[in-house]
Design a protein around this motif. Structure first.
Motif, PDB file in Angstrom:
ATOM      1  N   GLY A 193      40.537 -84.201 -23.970  1.00  0.00           N
ATOM      2  CA  GLY A 193      40.031 -84.455 -24.051  1.00  0.00           C
ATOM      3  C   GLY A 193      38.806 -84.752 -24.932  1.00  0.00           C
ATOM      4  O   GLY A 193      37.981 -85.474 -25.284  1.00  0.00           O
ATOM      5  N   GLY A 194      38.893 -83.362 -25.750  1.00  0.00           N
ATOM      6  CA  GLY A 194      38.008 -83.272 -25.865  1.00  0.00           C
ATOM      7  C   GLY A 194      37.541 -83.579 -27.273  1.00  0.00           C
ATOM      8  O   GLY A 194      38.461 -83.052 -28.283  1.00  0.00           O
ATOM      9  N   MET A 195      36.880 -84.189 -27.571  1.00  0.00           N
ATOM     10  CA  MET A 195      36.920 -85.268 -29.073  1.00  0.00           C
ATOM     11  C   MET A 195      35.412 -85.126 -30.139  1.00  0.00           C
ATOM     12  O   MET A 195      35.935 -84.789 -31.376  1.00  0.00           O
ATOM     13  N   ILE A 196      34.938 -84.450 -29.524  1.00  0.00           N
ATOM     14  CA  ILE A 196      33.568 -83.801 -30.412  1.00  0.00           C
ATOM     15  C   ILE A 196      33.178 -82.814 -29.638  1.00  0.00           C
ATOM     16  O   ILE A 196      33.166 -83.068 -28.306  1.00  0.00           O
ATOM     17  N   VAL A 197      32.238 -82.833 -30.283  1.00  0.00           N
ATOM     18  CA  VAL A 197      31.588 -80.748 -30.647  1.00  0.00           C
ATOM     19  C   VAL A 197      29.644 -80.836 -31.051  1.00  0.00           C
ATOM     20  O   VAL A 197      29.729 -80.528 -31.983  1.00  0.00           O
ATOM     21  N   PRO A 198      28.974 -80.511 -30.461  1.00  0.00           N
ATOM     22  CA  PRO A 198      27.539 -79.836 -31.527  1.00  0.00           C
ATOM     23  C   PRO A 198      27.747 -78.978 -32.628  1.00  0.00           C
ATOM     24  O   PRO A 198      28.597 -78.109 -31.409  1.00  0.00           O
ATOM     25  N   ARG A 199      27.544 -78.820 -33.728  1.00  0.00           N
ATOM     26  CA  ARG A 199      27.578 -77.751 -34.443  1.00  0.00           C
ATOM     27  C   ARG A 199      26.807 -76.714 -33.393  1.00  0.00           C
ATOM     28  O   ARG A 199      27.088 -75.434 -33.382  1.00  0.00           O
ATOM     29  N   ALA A 200      25.752 -76.491 -32.972  1.00  0.00           N
ATOM     30  CA  ALA A 200      24.837 -75.599 -32.402  1.00  0.00           C
ATOM     31  C   ALA A 200      25.634 -74.996 -31.446  1.00  0.00           C
ATOM     32  O   ALA A 200      25.691 -73.816 -30.933  1.00  0.00           O
ATOM     33  N   ASP A 201      25.970 -76.272 -30.745  1.00  0.00           N
ATOM     34  CA  ASP A 201      27.011 -75.291 -28.772  1.00  0.00           C
ATOM     35  C   ASP A 201      28.441 -74.568 -29.988  1.00  0.00           C
ATOM     36  O   ASP A 201      29.064 -73.244 -29.136  1.00  0.00           O
ATOM     37  N   VAL A 202      29.247 -74.455 -30.977  1.00  0.00           N
ATOM     38  CA  VAL A 202      29.983 -74.232 -31.610  1.00  0.00           C
ATOM     39  C   VAL A 202      29.724 -72.554 -31.721  1.00  0.00           C
ATOM     40  O   VAL A 202      29.998 -71.739 -31.469  1.00  0.00           O
ATOM     41  N   ALA A 203      28.232 -72.726 -32.178  1.00  0.00           N
ATOM     42  CA  ALA A 203      28.093 -71.702 -32.619  1.00  0.00           C
ATOM     43  C   ALA A 203      27.649 -70.538 -31.295  1.00  0.00           C
ATOM     44  O   ALA A 203      27.622 -69.512 -30.920  1.00  0.00           O
ATOM     45  N   HIS A 204      26.727 -71.426 -30.159  1.00  0.00           N
ATOM     46  CA  HIS A 204      27.083 -70.812 -29.247  1.00  0.00           C
ATOM     47  C   HIS A 204      28.419 -70.241 -28.530  1.00  0.00           C
ATOM     48  O   HIS A 204      28.006 -68.828 -27.633  1.00  0.00           O
ATOM     49  N   CYS A 205      29.073 -70.971 -28.624  1.00  0.00           N
ATOM     50  CA  CYS A 205      30.229 -70.603 -27.980  1.00  0.00           C
ATOM     51  C   CYS A 205      30.905 -69.175 -28.861  1.00  0.00           C
ATOM     52  O   CYS A 205      31.368 -68.446 -28.554  1.00  0.00           O
ATOM     53  N   MET A 206      31.179 -68.408 -30.029  1.00  0.00           N
ATOM     54  CA  MET A 206      31.446 -67.711 -31.301  1.00  0.00           C
ATOM     55  C   MET A 206      30.384 -66.571 -30.638  1.00  0.00           C
ATOM     56  O   MET A 206      31.018 -65.938 -30.505  1.00  0.00           O
ATOM     57  N   LEU A 207      28.910 -66.749 -30.340  1.00  0.00           N
ATOM     58  CA  LEU A 207      28.483 -65.872 -30.312  1.00  0.00           C
ATOM     59  C   LEU A 207      29.376 -65.135 -28.452  1.00  0.00           C
ATOM     60  O   LEU A 207      28.962 -64.341 -28.725  1.00  0.00           O
ATOM     61  N   ARG A 208      28.905 -66.102 -28.194  1.00  0.00           N
ATOM     62  CA  ARG A 208      29.472 -65.367 -26.432  1.00  0.00           C
ATOM     63  C   ARG A 208      30.304 -65.175 -26.548  1.00  0.00           C
ATOM     64  O   ARG A 208      30.762 -63.788 -25.586  1.00  0.00           O
ATOM     65  N   THR A 209      31.784 -65.764 -27.316  1.00  0.00           N
ATOM     66  CA  THR A 209      33.122 -64.184 -27.154  1.00  0.00           C
ATOM     67  C   THR A 209      32.786 -63.011 -27.575  1.00  0.00           C
ATOM     68  O   THR A 209      33.615 -62.020 -27.283  1.00  0.00           O
ATOM     69  N   LEU A 210      31.667 -62.820 -28.293  1.00  0.00           N
ATOM     70  CA  LEU A 210      31.324 -60.830 -28.648  1.00  0.00           C
ATOM     71  C   LEU A 210      30.934 -60.625 -27.164  1.00  0.00           C
ATOM     72  O   LEU A 210      31.567 -59.115 -27.440  1.00  0.00           O
ATOM     73  N   GLU A 211      31.260 -61.305 -26.469  1.00  0.00           N
ATOM     74  CA  GLU A 211      30.527 -60.591 -24.402  1.00  0.00           C
ATOM     75  C   GLU A 211      31.966 -60.885 -23.862  1.00  0.00           C
ATOM     76  O   GLU A 211      31.707 -60.590 -22.528  1.00  0.00           O
ATOM     77  N   GLN A 212      32.999 -61.475 -24.279  1.00  0.00           N
ATOM     78  CA  GLN A 212      33.840 -61.447 -23.585  1.00  0.00           C
ATOM     79  C   GLN A 212      36.360 -61.255 -24.754  1.00  0.00           C
ATOM     80  O   GLN A 212      36.193 -61.253 -25.524  1.00  0.00           O
ATOM     81  N   PRO A 213      35.702 -59.338 -24.422  1.00  0.00           N
ATOM     82  CA  PRO A 213      36.711 -58.911 -24.516  1.00  0.00           C
ATOM     83  C   PRO A 213      38.208 -60.150 -24.512  1.00  0.00           C
ATOM     84  O   PRO A 213      39.272 -59.383 -25.139  1.00  0.00           O
ATOM     85  N   GLU A 214      38.322 -60.957 -23.029  1.00  0.00           N
ATOM     86  CA  GLU A 214      39.680 -61.418 -23.263  1.00  0.00           C
ATOM     87  C   GLU A 214      39.719 -62.714 -24.068  1.00  0.00           C
ATOM     88  O   GLU A 214      40.790 -63.065 -24.034  1.00  0.00           O
ATOM     89  N   THR A 215      38.215 -62.873 -25.379  1.00  0.00           N
ATOM     90  CA  THR A 215      38.894 -64.158 -26.372  1.00  0.00           C
ATOM     91  C   THR A 215      39.561 -63.008 -27.470  1.00  0.00           C
ATOM     92  O   THR A 215      39.891 -63.712 -28.736  1.00  0.00           O
ATOM     93  N   ILE A 216      39.777 -62.076 -27.312  1.00  0.00           N
ATOM     94  CA  ILE A 216      39.687 -61.237 -28.205  1.00  0.00           C
ATOM     95  C   ILE A 216      41.989 -60.840 -28.932  1.00  0.00           C
ATOM     96  O   ILE A 216      42.306 -61.352 -28.131  1.00  0.00           O
ATOM     97  N   ARG A 217      41.709 -61.332 -30.109  1.00  0.00           N
ATOM     98  CA  ARG A 217      43.552 -62.178 -30.394  1.00  0.00           C
ATOM     99  C   ARG A 217      43.873 -62.958 -29.605  1.00  0.00           C
ATOM    100  O   ARG A 217      45.208 -63.969 -29.200  1.00  0.00           O
ATOM    101  N   GLN A 218      42.415 -64.200 -29.697  1.00  0.00           N
ATOM    102  CA  GLN A 218      43.374 -65.633 -28.834  1.00  0.00           C
ATOM    103  C   GLN A 218      42.120 -66.874 -30.234  1.00  0.00           C
ATOM    104  O   GLN A 218      41.355 -66.418 -30.853  1.00  0.00           O
ATOM    105  N   ALA A 219      43.001 -68.085 -30.127  1.00  0.00           N
ATOM    106  CA  ALA A 219      42.524 -69.412 -30.413  1.00  0.00           C
ATOM    107  C   ALA A 219      42.205 -69.333 -29.196  1.00  0.00           C
ATOM    108  O   ALA A 219      42.165 -69.628 -28.676  1.00  0.00           O
ATOM    109  N   VAL A 220      40.180 -69.898 -29.170  1.00  0.00           N
ATOM    110  CA  VAL A 220      39.524 -70.471 -28.625  1.00  0.00           C
ATOM    111  C   VAL A 220      38.859 -71.915 -28.502  1.00  0.00           C
ATOM    112  O   VAL A 220      38.041 -71.575 -29.842  1.00  0.00           O
ATOM    113  N   ALA A 221      39.782 -73.187 -27.755  1.00  0.00           N
ATOM    114  CA  ALA A 221      39.750 -74.308 -28.574  1.00  0.00           C
ATOM    115  C   ALA A 221      38.057 -74.840 -27.447  1.00  0.00           C
ATOM    116  O   ALA A 221      37.466 -74.296 -26.560  1.00  0.00           O
ATOM    117  N   VAL A 222      36.950 -75.577 -28.483  1.00  0.00           N
ATOM    118  CA  VAL A 222      35.291 -75.874 -28.041  1.00  0.00           C
ATOM    119  C   VAL A 222      35.115 -77.358 -28.069  1.00  0.00           C
ATOM    120  O   VAL A 222      35.472 -77.763 -28.749  1.00  0.00           O
TER     121      VAL A 222
END
Length: 224
Positions: A193-222
């Motif tokens: 059901g995820g149809m939209i997302v702000p660009r600012a939140d995409v950037a936030h998610c990208m930066l947050r993955t740097l502190e989440q080792p479980e995201t390594i070698r993963q595709a993360v939808a946001v």
């Protein structure tokens, strides 16, 4: 952290740059034209580089001693088709030259079902509802076919890299609404059901993955 942001003057790249600086990171911004960053935060190291005709030495210098590389690289028009895969290939080569392993890139929500040489018949996305799977996604893939083929090739390049700690972030339709910090994520599938997302939140998610080792070698939808 010491971060290098590619395509730092783009829609997501600007948010990456601002949020990284606000968080106290040491940031290097790689852009085609330094003038495009006029008015952005001070204290950022800016390196001009054209990824369509790159100088390997310049790119290697840009990622030197970086803890992570973040890329907002993507096509802005049909004329830019292919820029994501070609540019990412050059970025990866520079990273290997300097021994940098961590990279986070932005892709797009439907890419899990877009064919690539290594995945000629990708399986259905379990995160897609009937409306998305049978109507909206096919229309979008037709209209943006060249862009999506490019992004699928970029993702395959990272999957096949072997030695990189990569994360692919896949947003749906992007908006220019302000940062909320409130969004949903899903691994290996779209956000239901995820149809939209702000660009600012995409950037936030990208930066947050740097502190989440479980995201390594993963595709993360946001998505919101």
């Amino acid at each position: 952290m010491k971060l290098t942001v590619f395509a730092a003057s783009g829609g997501i790249g600007r948010h990456l740059l601002r949020q990284a600086v606000a968080a106290g990171h040491d940031v290097t911004a790689v852009v085609r034209s330094p003038a495009s960053l006029a008015g952005e935060p001070e204290g950022v190291r800016v390196i001009p580089a054209d990824l369509t005709n790159p100088d390997p030495a310049v790119l290697a210098d840009a990622v030197d001693k970086a803890d992570a590389v973040l890329s907002g690289l993507g096509p802005r028009s049909m004329a830019d088709s292919g820029v994501a895969s070609r540019g990412t290939r050059e970025i990866v080569a520079a990273m290997r030259t300097r021994g940098v392993r961590r990279i986070v890139v932005v892709s797009a929500a439907p890419i899990s079902t877009v064919a690539a040489p290594g995945r000629p018949k990708p399986p259905p996305d379990p995160g897609e509802g009937p409306l998305m799977r049978y109507l909206l996604s096919p229309i979008t893939k037709t209209v943006l076919r060249k862009h999506y083929v490019d992004l699928a090739a970029m993702e395959e390049l990272l999957r096949d890299s072997g030695d990189l700690d990569w994360t692919v972030v896949r947003p749906p339709r992007l908006t220019d609404k302000p940062l909320t910090g409130v969004y949903r994520t899903a691994y290996g599938r779209s956000v239901r059901g995820g149809m939209i997302v702000p660009r600012a939140d995409v950037a936030h998610c990208m930066l947050r993955t740097l502190e989440q080792p479980e995201t390594i070698r993963q595709a993360v939808a946001v998505a919101t």
